[in-house]
Design a protein around this motif. Structure first.
Motif, PDB file in Angstrom:
ATOM      1  N   HIS A  37       0.809  -1.222   0.000  1.00 40.42           N
ATOM      2  CA  HIS A  37       0.000   0.000   0.000  1.00 40.42           C
ATOM      3  C   HIS A  37       0.839   1.267   0.000  1.00 40.42           C
ATOM      4  CE1 HIS A  37      -3.489  -2.508   0.472  1.00 40.42           C
ATOM      5  NE2 HIS A  37      -2.914  -3.097   1.497  1.00 40.42           N
ATOM      6  N   VAL A  38       2.118   1.139  -0.360  1.00 37.94           N
ATOM      7  CA  VAL A  38       2.965   2.325  -0.464  1.00 37.94           C
ATOM      8  C   VAL A  38       2.443   3.164  -1.623  1.00 37.94           C
ATOM      9  CG1 VAL A  38       5.290   3.145  -1.029  1.00 37.94           C
ATOM     10  CG2 VAL A  38       4.998   1.216   0.539  1.00 37.94           C
ATOM     11  N   ALA A  39       2.150   4.413  -1.344  1.00 36.37           N
ATOM     12  CA  ALA A  39       1.529   5.291  -2.347  1.00 36.37           C
ATOM     13  C   ALA A  39       2.457   5.571  -3.527  1.00 36.37           C
ATOM     14  CB  ALA A  39       1.098   6.599  -1.693  1.00 36.37           C
ATOM     15  N   ASP A  40       3.751   5.668  -3.262  1.00 37.29           N
ATOM     16  CA  ASP A  40       4.698   6.038  -4.321  1.00 37.29           C
ATOM     17  C   ASP A  40       5.883   5.066  -4.314  1.00 37.29           C
ATOM     18  OD1 ASP A  40       6.332   7.244  -6.178  1.00 37.29           O
ATOM     19  OD2 ASP A  40       6.229   9.242  -5.265  1.00 37.29           O
ATOM     20  N   LEU A  41       5.711   3.932  -4.988  1.00 37.72           N
ATOM     21  CA  LEU A  41       6.790   2.939  -5.049  1.00 37.72           C
ATOM     22  C   LEU A  41       8.018   3.469  -5.777  1.00 37.72           C
ATOM     23  CD1 LEU A  41       5.049  -0.514  -5.631  1.00 37.72           C
ATOM     24  CD2 LEU A  41       6.440   0.194  -3.675  1.00 37.72           C
ATOM     25  N   ASN A  42       7.819   4.376  -6.717  1.00 35.91           N
ATOM     26  CA  ASN A  42       8.977   4.952  -7.411  1.00 35.91           C
ATOM     27  C   ASN A  42       9.837   5.764  -6.460  1.00 35.91           C
ATOM     28  OD1 ASN A  42       8.475   3.831  -9.932  1.00 35.91           O
ATOM     29  ND2 ASN A  42       7.080   5.487 -10.493  1.00 35.91           N
ATOM     30  N   HIS A  43       9.208   6.480  -5.537  1.00 39.21           N
ATOM     31  CA  HIS A  43       9.970   7.233  -4.531  1.00 39.21           C
ATOM     32  C   HIS A  43      10.718   6.255  -3.611  1.00 39.21           C
ATOM     33  CE1 HIS A  43      11.090  10.371  -1.730  1.00 39.21           C
ATOM     34  NE2 HIS A  43      10.587   9.645  -0.754  1.00 39.21           N
ATOM     35  N   LEU A  44      10.046   5.196  -3.196  1.00 37.22           N
ATOM     36  CA  LEU A  44      10.693   4.188  -2.351  1.00 37.22           C
ATOM     37  C   LEU A  44      11.900   3.590  -3.069  1.00 37.22           C
ATOM     38  CD1 LEU A  44       9.617   1.953   0.211  1.00 37.22           C
ATOM     39  CD2 LEU A  44      10.094   0.647  -1.851  1.00 37.22           C
ATOM     40  N   ARG A  45      11.730   3.266  -4.344  1.00 35.10           N
ATOM     41  CA  ARG A  45      12.846   2.722  -5.132  1.00 35.10           C
ATOM     42  C   ARG A  45      13.996   3.724  -5.208  1.00 35.10           C
ATOM     43  NH1 ARG A  45       8.583   0.828  -8.352  1.00 35.10           N
ATOM     44  NH2 ARG A  45       8.508  -1.443  -8.433  1.00 35.10           N
ATOM     45  N   GLU A  46      13.671   4.993  -5.428  1.00 29.06           N
ATOM     46  CA  GLU A  46      14.710   6.012  -5.532  1.00 29.06           C
ATOM     47  C   GLU A  46      15.466   6.170  -4.213  1.00 29.06           C
ATOM     48  OE1 GLU A  46      17.332   8.712  -7.074  1.00 29.06           O
ATOM     49  OE2 GLU A  46      15.994   7.350  -8.137  1.00 29.06           O
ATOM     50  N   MET A  47      14.748   6.165  -3.102  1.00 27.48           N
ATOM     51  CA  MET A  47      15.414   6.287  -1.797  1.00 27.48           C
ATOM     52  C   MET A  47      16.308   5.061  -1.542  1.00 27.48           C
ATOM     53  SD  MET A  47      14.715   9.221  -0.483  1.00 27.48           S
ATOM     54  CE  MET A  47      14.911   9.728  -2.193  1.00 27.48           C
TER      55      MET A  47
END
Length: 119
Positions: A37-47
């Motif tokens: 349910h992570v809203a922004d998986l792209n942000h998680l990937r980038e971090m």
């Protein structure tokens, strides 16, 4: 001697590893509820990408929270932590990372355990 960053394949190699780690987390029933349910998986990937790059000696800057702040209030269990470590190892294996580099990654991640579990 090559840096861990270089041994992980540099920017491109780490990007593939991170993509595989996130895919593993989404497929892992132990930690899927944390990631599904992570809203922004792209942000998680980038971090995660920045974290792996900087932590392995690459030139990228990590712009995310420190591990304690990022995991505060999540109450992550030992079982979840170990499941994440298994997912990381599987991604490293898939990307044909050698044993020495795998041990180096695990040592870094294990050193952060106290900032992640039960926070």
């Amino acid at each position: 001697m090559l840096t861990l960053y270089d041994r992980l394949g540099g920017s491109d190699g780490i990007r593939h590893i991170v993509d595989d780690i996130v895919a593993n987390h989404l497929a892992n029933p132990v930690v899927n509820p944390r990631f599904a349910h992570v809203a922004d998986l792209n942000h998680l990937r980038e971090m995660a990408f920045q974290f792996f790059c900087m932590g392995s000696g690459g030139p990228q800057h990590y712009s995310g929270k420190d591990m304690l702040s990022a995991h505060r209030g999540m109450n992550i269990s030992e079982q979840e932590y170990l499941a994440v470590m298994d997912d990381v190892l599987a991604a490293l294996d898939k990307n044909k990372v050698d044993d020495t580099a795998k041990h180096d990654v695990i040592a870094i991640l294990y050193s952060l355990k106290g900032d992640i579990i039960r926070q």
